[in-house]
Motif scaffolding. Structure first.
Motif, short mmCIF file in Angstrom:
data_model
loop_
_atom_site.label_atom_id
_atom_site.label_comp_id
_atom_site.label_asym_id
_atom_site.label_seq_id
_atom_site.Cartn_x
_atom_site.Cartn_y
_atom_site.Cartn_z
N UNK A 122 42.35 45.38 50.13
CA UNK A 122 41.96 45.58 48.64
C UNK A 122 42.82 45.02 47.98
N UNK A 123 44.30 44.81 48.43
CA UNK A 123 45.17 44.22 47.91
C UNK A 123 45.03 42.55 47.88
N UNK A 159 44.34 39.92 44.82
CA UNK A 159 45.13 38.74 44.76
C UNK A 159 44.23 37.53 44.59
N UNK A 160 43.09 37.50 45.42
CA UNK A 160 42.26 36.32 45.16
C UNK A 160 41.62 36.08 43.67
N UNK A 161 41.09 37.43 43.46
CA UNK A 161 40.58 37.58 41.91
C UNK A 161 41.59 37.10 40.87
N UNK A 185 44.11 35.21 41.39
CA UNK A 185 44.32 33.54 41.43
C UNK A 185 43.23 32.99 40.90
N UNK A 186 42.03 33.21 40.99
CA UNK A 186 40.83 32.47 40.36
C UNK A 186 40.88 32.85 38.64
N UNK A 187 41.39 33.91 38.44
CA UNK A 187 41.22 34.03 37.09
C UNK A 187 42.39 33.37 36.27
N UNK A 188 43.46 33.15 37.16
CA UNK A 188 44.75 32.07 36.50
C UNK A 188 44.11 30.43 36.47
N UNK A 189 43.35 30.39 37.58
CA UNK A 189 42.95 29.04 37.65
C UNK A 189 42.00 28.61 36.46
N UNK A 190 41.07 29.62 36.23
CA UNK A 190 40.03 29.40 35.26
C UNK A 190 40.78 29.67 33.94
N UNK A 191 41.78 30.19 33.74
CA UNK A 191 42.64 30.22 32.44
C UNK A 191 43.32 28.90 32.21
N UNK A 192 43.91 28.25 33.42
CA UNK A 192 44.50 26.85 33.26
C UNK A 192 43.67 25.84 32.69
N UNK A 193 42.51 25.89 33.48
CA UNK A 193 41.42 24.76 33.08
C UNK A 193 40.55 25.15 32.08
#
Length: 55
Positions: free
Chosen positions: A38-39, A43-45, A47-55
């Motif tokens: 679960x952790x 963590x993957x979700x 990281x994907x959210x941060x990547x989408x927020x940066x781009x």
């Protein structure tokens, strides 16, 4: 290592393989394994959210 003599006088060495273990069906996951899965998913979700927020 076991060594076998082939045709033509060549030697061929084979590594010893470990014994096989039979895993019984129906083994349940421990609580710590479930928490780690679960952790890791969170963590993957994140990281994907941060990547989408940066781009």
């Amino acid at each position: 290592m076991s060594v076998i003599k082939e045709d033509g006088g060549r030697l061929n060495a084979f590594a010893r393989e470990p014994r096989m273990q039979v895993v019984e069906a129906g083994g349940e996951r421990s609580r710590s394994t479930t928490v780690l899965l679960i952790a890791g998913g969170l963590l993957v979700l994140t990281m994907v959210g941060v990547a989408v927020g940066i781009s």
